[in-house]
Design an enzyme around this catalytic site. Structure first.
Site, PDB file in Angstrom:
ATOM      1  N   GLU A 177      18.957 144.715  86.544  1.00 59.36           N
ATOM      2  CA  GLU A 177      19.551 143.507  87.115  1.00 59.36           C
ATOM      3  C   GLU A 177      20.882 143.222  86.431  1.00 59.36           C
ATOM      4  O   GLU A 177      20.941 143.124  85.197  1.00 59.36           O
ATOM      5  CB  GLU A 177      18.605 142.321  86.917  1.00 59.36           C
ATOM      6  N   TYR A 198      26.015 139.108  92.188  1.00 57.56           N
ATOM      7  CA  TYR A 198      24.693 139.481  91.646  1.00 57.56           C
ATOM      8  C   TYR A 198      24.262 140.797  92.273  1.00 57.56           C
ATOM      9  O   TYR A 198      24.406 141.009  93.487  1.00 57.56           O
ATOM     10  CB  TYR A 198      23.659 138.397  91.982  1.00 57.56           C
TER      11      TYR A 198
END
Length: 419
Positions: free
Chosen positions: A246, A158
């Protein structure tokens, strides 16, 4: 009313409005949460649009094409010449993989190793409505599909760049555990969340990018490759005036590639004046028509399921007004924030939006004139009442600046119901 707080809205007025409400069991909190999901105040891009922006900044993404008809989808699959192909319906709602089409096809994401079936699959997607957990009950019509190269992922991480008020600027946040809800990782394994503060003048330094790549678990040549991707993502962050980029997952393939498989980009609406090309990409076809019209007049509107329309200035007061209606057993029909610099024309257009809703059986105006001029509000209301031939009861509460000068609530008397 002499009290400046919301409590000065007389209980008698609220009870008068509530008598018009048919359903008294209403959970405002849940309704607002659901409404916020579909609010179109902010720029929303389709998946392929976000990937194109990343591609233009040198970020590695899957090879892909976009098609709006089955023959083009078939040709795209053949041009990819990939071992495996993924066909994705392009809508703004999540949960596409488990969605159902009105054509009967199950799943908005399909994998295949046979390019010849892509056209047939696309024919069951395009022009049909896809229903997921995040769409309305009737679903959302699919107008485009993305035909992309399917890549195996050996490891998922991530990575995000976002504005952090506490740091007075952008920060990088990463975790070696990607492909899942990052909040869950932060809750269960906070030691696996890594953060790097970015100096807005220096940008992302090479040592920072390499350190973040190492914290994400990339090793050997992949560490350098991941660091380069991180620096390019920051370039994108600056280039499009993003508030957040993101990537989840930022994945590693068996062939030794670092690829951004899925990304979410949030934009600063205040930068629209210099990001015309980006904001022109906004797909408004899935938005609520009333919310789209409200945005044209710089009105913050969210439709709810009640029958008492709220006409308020300030987000806090608007939410409190919805809450107090709910407290007395009523059901607000909307969340509407006029803002502080409202003009008479905006007041008029706001009334047009409220009265166009067939569910609305009464309108509550609750204005505290701190920044806003109450005379402007009153003039706009009288104009709306005259020209729109208001048919529903209207209750007005004005308090604050210019409340006693110019057009005041007294001037509204002919248009207000007696309470």
């Amino acid at each position: 009313c002499s009290n400046n707080s919301l409590c000065s809205v007389k209980t008698s007025l609220l009870k008068y409005l509530v008598t018009l409400s048919k359903n008294v069991n209403h959970s405002l909190s849940l309704c607002l949460q659901c409404a916020r999901v579909s609010s179109r105040r902010w720029l929303n891009l389709q998946e392929y649009q976000s990937k194109k922006l990343m591609q233009e900044s040198g970020v590695t993404v899957q090879r892909f094409y976009v098609a709006d008809n089955p023959p083009d989808a078939l040709q795209a699959a053949k041009r990819l010449n990939a071992k495996e192909i993924v066909l994705k319906a392009q809508i703004l709602a999540g949960g596409r993989g488990k969605g159902v089409f009105s054509s009967g096809l199950k799943g908005g994401v399909h994998l295949t190793k046979d390019p010849s079936v892509v056209g047939e699959l696309a024919s069951k997607m395009l022009g049909y409505s896809l229903t997921t957990k995040q769409t309305p009950k009737e679903g959302v019509e699919v107008k485009t599909v993305m035909v992309a190269e399917a890549l195996d992922i050996t490891r998922e991480t991530y990575f995000a760049i976002l504005m952090d008020r506490a740091c007075n600027g952008p920060v990088m946040v990463g975790s070696p555990q990607g492909g899942m809800d990052i909040e869950e990782v932060a809750d269960k394994s906070p030691e696996l969340i890594f953060k790097e503060v970015i100096d807005i003048f220096e940008g992302v330094r090479d040592d920072q990018a390499l350190r973040m790549a190492a914290n994400l678990g990339f090793k050997g040549p992949l560490k350098r490759q991941a660091a380069d991707q991180i620096m390019r993502l920051y370039d994108l962050f600056l280039k499009v005036d993003a508030t957040q980029v993101e990537v989840n997952p930022l994945g590693e393939t068996p062939e030794g590639q670092v690829v951004c498989f899925d990304a979410k980009i949030s934009f600063d609406d205040n930068a629209e004046f210099r990001q015309k090309a980006v904001f022109a990409l906004d797909d408004m076809s899935e938005s609520d028509p009333t919310e789209t019209e409200a945005a044209k007049w710089d009105l913050k509107y969210i439709g709810l399921d009640g029958n008492i329309a709220c006409f308020v200035n300030g987000a806090g007061l608007a939410m409190a007004t919805c809450d107090i209606i709910d407290l007395h057993g009523g059901k607000p029909a909307n969340f509407l924030d006029l803002g502080g610099g409202v003009k008479e024309k905006q007041v008029y257009e706001a009334f047009k939006l409220l009265t166009a809703d067939p569910k609305v059986e009464a309108i509550l105006v609750n204005i505290f004139g701190g920044i806003v001029n109450c005379a402007i509000i009153a003039n706009g209301i009288t104009k709306a009442c005259r020209e729109l031939e208001l048919k529903v009861p209207l209750v007005v509460r004005l308090e604050g600046g210019y409340c006693t000068g110019g057009a005041t609530p007294t001037a509204l008397h002919p248009y207000l119901p007696s309470v």
